[in-house]
Design a protein around this motif. Structure first.
Motif, short mmCIF file in Angstrom:
data_model
loop_
_atom_site.label_atom_id
_atom_site.label_comp_id
_atom_site.label_asym_id
_atom_site.label_seq_id
_atom_site.Cartn_x
_atom_site.Cartn_y
_atom_site.Cartn_z
N VAL A 263 42.29 6.24 -49.23
CA VAL A 263 42.03 6.39 -50.67
C VAL A 263 40.59 6.83 -50.91
CG1 VAL A 263 41.80 5.12 -52.84
CG2 VAL A 263 43.81 4.77 -51.40
N VAL A 264 39.64 6.16 -50.28
CA VAL A 264 38.22 6.47 -50.49
C VAL A 264 37.89 7.88 -50.02
CG1 VAL A 264 35.87 5.86 -49.83
CG2 VAL A 264 37.52 4.06 -50.36
N VAL A 265 38.33 8.24 -48.81
CA VAL A 265 38.02 9.57 -48.26
C VAL A 265 38.60 10.67 -49.13
CG1 VAL A 265 38.47 11.12 -46.31
CG2 VAL A 265 37.78 8.77 -45.88
N THR A 266 39.85 10.53 -49.54
CA THR A 266 40.49 11.56 -50.35
C THR A 266 39.90 11.64 -51.74
OG1 THR A 266 42.52 11.02 -49.14
CG2 THR A 266 42.73 12.52 -50.99
N SER A 267 39.51 10.52 -52.30
CA SER A 267 38.89 10.52 -53.64
C SER A 267 37.55 11.25 -53.62
CB SER A 267 38.70 9.08 -54.12
OG SER A 267 39.93 8.42 -54.24
N ILE A 268 36.87 11.21 -52.48
CA ILE A 268 35.57 11.89 -52.39
C ILE A 268 35.75 13.37 -52.07
CG2 ILE A 268 33.42 12.02 -51.06
CD1 ILE A 268 33.64 8.99 -50.65
N LEU A 269 36.63 13.70 -51.11
CA LEU A 269 36.74 15.08 -50.62
C LEU A 269 37.85 15.89 -51.30
CD1 LEU A 269 36.28 14.37 -46.80
CD2 LEU A 269 34.56 15.10 -48.46
N LYS A 270 38.88 15.25 -51.76
CA LYS A 270 40.01 15.85 -52.47
C LYS A 270 40.94 16.69 -51.62
CE LYS A 270 38.07 15.93 -57.14
NZ LYS A 270 37.79 16.78 -58.32
N ASP A 271 40.44 17.75 -50.94
CA ASP A 271 41.35 18.64 -50.22
C ASP A 271 41.86 17.98 -48.95
OD1 ASP A 271 39.74 20.07 -47.71
OD2 ASP A 271 38.44 19.37 -49.33
N ARG A 272 43.07 18.36 -48.53
CA ARG A 272 43.77 17.69 -47.45
C ARG A 272 43.09 17.87 -46.09
NH1 ARG A 272 50.17 18.32 -46.72
NH2 ARG A 272 49.93 17.69 -48.91
N VAL A 330 40.72 1.22 -54.81
CA VAL A 330 41.34 1.68 -56.05
C VAL A 330 40.30 1.74 -57.17
CG1 VAL A 330 43.02 1.13 -57.85
CG2 VAL A 330 43.64 0.87 -55.43
N LEU A 331 39.47 0.71 -57.25
CA LEU A 331 38.43 0.68 -58.28
C LEU A 331 37.42 1.81 -58.07
CD1 LEU A 331 37.12 -0.78 -60.67
CD2 LEU A 331 35.93 -2.25 -59.04
N LEU A 332 36.99 2.02 -56.83
CA LEU A 332 36.04 3.09 -56.54
C LEU A 332 36.63 4.46 -56.84
CD1 LEU A 332 33.37 4.08 -55.32
CD2 LEU A 332 34.46 3.99 -53.07
N SER A 333 37.90 4.64 -56.48
CA SER A 333 38.56 5.92 -56.74
C SER A 333 38.63 6.20 -58.24
CB SER A 333 39.97 5.89 -56.13
OG SER A 333 40.66 7.08 -56.42
N GLU A 334 38.93 5.17 -59.01
CA GLU A 334 39.01 5.33 -60.46
C GLU A 334 37.65 5.71 -61.05
OE1 GLU A 334 40.76 2.80 -64.25
OE2 GLU A 334 39.79 1.74 -62.59
N TYR A 337 36.78 9.34 -60.25
CA TYR A 337 37.54 10.29 -61.03
C TYR A 337 36.97 10.44 -62.44
CZ TYR A 337 41.35 12.33 -63.71
OH TYR A 337 42.09 13.13 -64.55
N PHE A 338 36.69 9.30 -63.10
CA PHE A 338 36.18 9.38 -64.46
C PHE A 338 34.73 9.89 -64.50
CE2 PHE A 338 39.68 6.31 -65.22
CZ PHE A 338 40.32 7.01 -66.22
N TRP A 339 33.97 9.62 -63.44
CA TRP A 339 32.61 10.16 -63.38
C TRP A 339 32.65 11.68 -63.29
CZ3 TRP A 339 30.07 12.79 -59.34
CH2 TRP A 339 28.70 12.99 -59.54
N SER A 341 35.09 13.54 -64.33
CA SER A 341 35.64 14.04 -65.60
C SER A 341 34.53 14.18 -66.62
CB SER A 341 36.73 13.11 -66.11
OG SER A 341 37.80 13.02 -65.19
N HIS A 342 33.63 13.20 -66.69
CA HIS A 342 32.52 13.26 -67.64
C HIS A 342 31.52 14.35 -67.24
CE1 HIS A 342 33.89 9.92 -69.97
NE2 HIS A 342 33.78 9.05 -68.97
N GLN A 343 31.34 14.55 -65.93
CA GLN A 343 30.41 15.58 -65.47
C GLN A 343 30.89 16.98 -65.84
OE1 GLN A 343 27.66 13.50 -64.80
NE2 GLN A 343 27.24 15.10 -63.30
N SER A 344 32.21 17.17 -65.76
CA SER A 344 32.77 18.49 -66.08
C SER A 344 32.94 18.68 -67.58
CB SER A 344 34.12 18.67 -65.38
OG SER A 344 35.03 17.66 -65.79
#
Length: 344
Positions: A263-272, A330-334, A337-339, A341-344
């Motif tokens: 979860v942590v790795v994918t939340s940071i890097l996104k691509d598979r 889960v908390l870190l991933s959330e 994501y919202f950080w 979203s606000h940056q973009s």
């Protein structure tokens, strides 16, 4: 979401192949382990390929034992460290009328140690029978094992080398590999949502981001539990298995740890591709560390599955760590994501 992901797992060829390999290994565990021992060193299949040194002033032991005799322990240790002998039985002064305490030296190499210990045990059994005969004691009351406090320890008799190798190596690897599959599955499930840009569509529904990530983790743990049950049943049919419920709990605990990492790795890097690469590198490091001490993952699994002694703290540590890491990931991933979203 959970049912959809479970149906789509069949399309993940890598995951399905890894699961099939685990099931195959569990189905033919005895044969595979026997073959590995033969490939490692053919004469390890029998204890006749092991050379034992007998050191000290112990004429009766040296007469009974099938090994090389040494006058002093130092002489025996020189050959031991040079690889000329595989184990040492040291009895400084043999006493025909009192208790004799022997010291046994075994190699660090796990496979050699298993085989050498088997021959040492047979030698000491023969020595016990000979001493009882000399002292005029009737019959043979068996061979007892005691811990350093001289409390009796029950050790299963008749265990072949293959049997013990399965408990020491194969079962821990099955548990850890199942956990790695669980973590890799999380990486695939989350990265696919990012790459196909379906994450925004999912979050436009009443489902929250926390529920989205939690669903992915639940899917991976469901697969982990199912896979663990399958290979546990196969192992139980082949060789027997102690504490199956505890093994299942340990397997789920390790799966939670690796799923959290995914979860942590994918939340940071996104691509598979990048996520799987980083996840694999970290997973390899964790697997290596798990075999370093008896209290690490592999050691605890080996003792639990073999019905050996283990402490409650050693066992409960991993369910607690897994649960905490799952919640934290889960908390870190959330937040990530919202950080973003606000940056973009």
């Amino acid at each position: 979401m959970i049912l959809k992901d479970l149906r789509l797992i069949g399309r993940e060829r890598t995951i399905m192949s890894a699961m099939a390999i685990l099931v195959f290994i569990a189905s033919f565990s005895s044969i595979i382990t026997f073959g590995l021992l033969v490939l490692y060193k053919p004469d390890f299949v029998t204890v006749s390929g092991v050379e034992i040194g007998i050191a000290g002033d112990c004429p009766i032991l040296k007469t009974v034992a099938d090994g090389k005799n040494y006058r002093t322990l130092d002489d025996a240790l020189k050959d031991f460290y040079a690889g000329k002998i595989d184990a040492i039985i040291y009895l400084p002064n043999e006493n025909l009328s009192a208790t004799n305490f022997v010291t046994v030296f075994l190699p660090k190499d796990e496979i050699t140690g298993i085989v050498a210990s088997s021959k040492v045990k047979d030698t000491l059994k023969d020595y016990q029978r000979k001493m009882r005969e000399i002292r005029g004691l009737p019959g043979d009351d068996g061979f007892r094992f005691v811990n350093p406090d001289f409390r009796r320890v029950d050790v299963k008799e008749g265990s072949s080398i293959t049997f013990r190798f399965i408990y020491a190596v194969l079962i821990p690897l099955l548990v850890i590999t199942t956990a790695i599959i669980s973590g890799g599955l999380v990486v695939d499930l989350i990265s696919e949502e990012h790459e196909t840009r379906t994450l925004e569509v999912v979050l436009s529904t009443p489902m929250s981001f926390t529920e989205f990530i939690s669903a992915k983790v639940v899917v991976s743990l469901t697969v982990s539990a199912t896979l663990t049950l399958v290979w546990m049943i196969l192992l139980w049919v082949n060789i027997g298995l102690s504490n199956p419920l505890l093994i299942l709990l340990l397997s789920l605990s390790f799966s939670m740890i690796f799923a959290s990492l995914g979860v942590v790795v994918t939340s940071i890097l996104k691509d598979r591709e990048r996520s799987q690469l980083v996840f694999s590198l970290i997973a390899i490091s964790l697997v290596t560390a798990s075999f370093t001490t008896p209290s690490m993952m592999a050691g605890v699994v080996a003792r639990v599955s073999a019905g050996s002694q283990f402490s409650a703290i050693e066992f409960l540590t991993y369910p607690v760590i897994g649960s905490v890491l799952c919640a934290a990931s889960v908390l870190l991933s959330e937040r990530l994501y919202f950080w973003r979203s606000h940056q973009s």
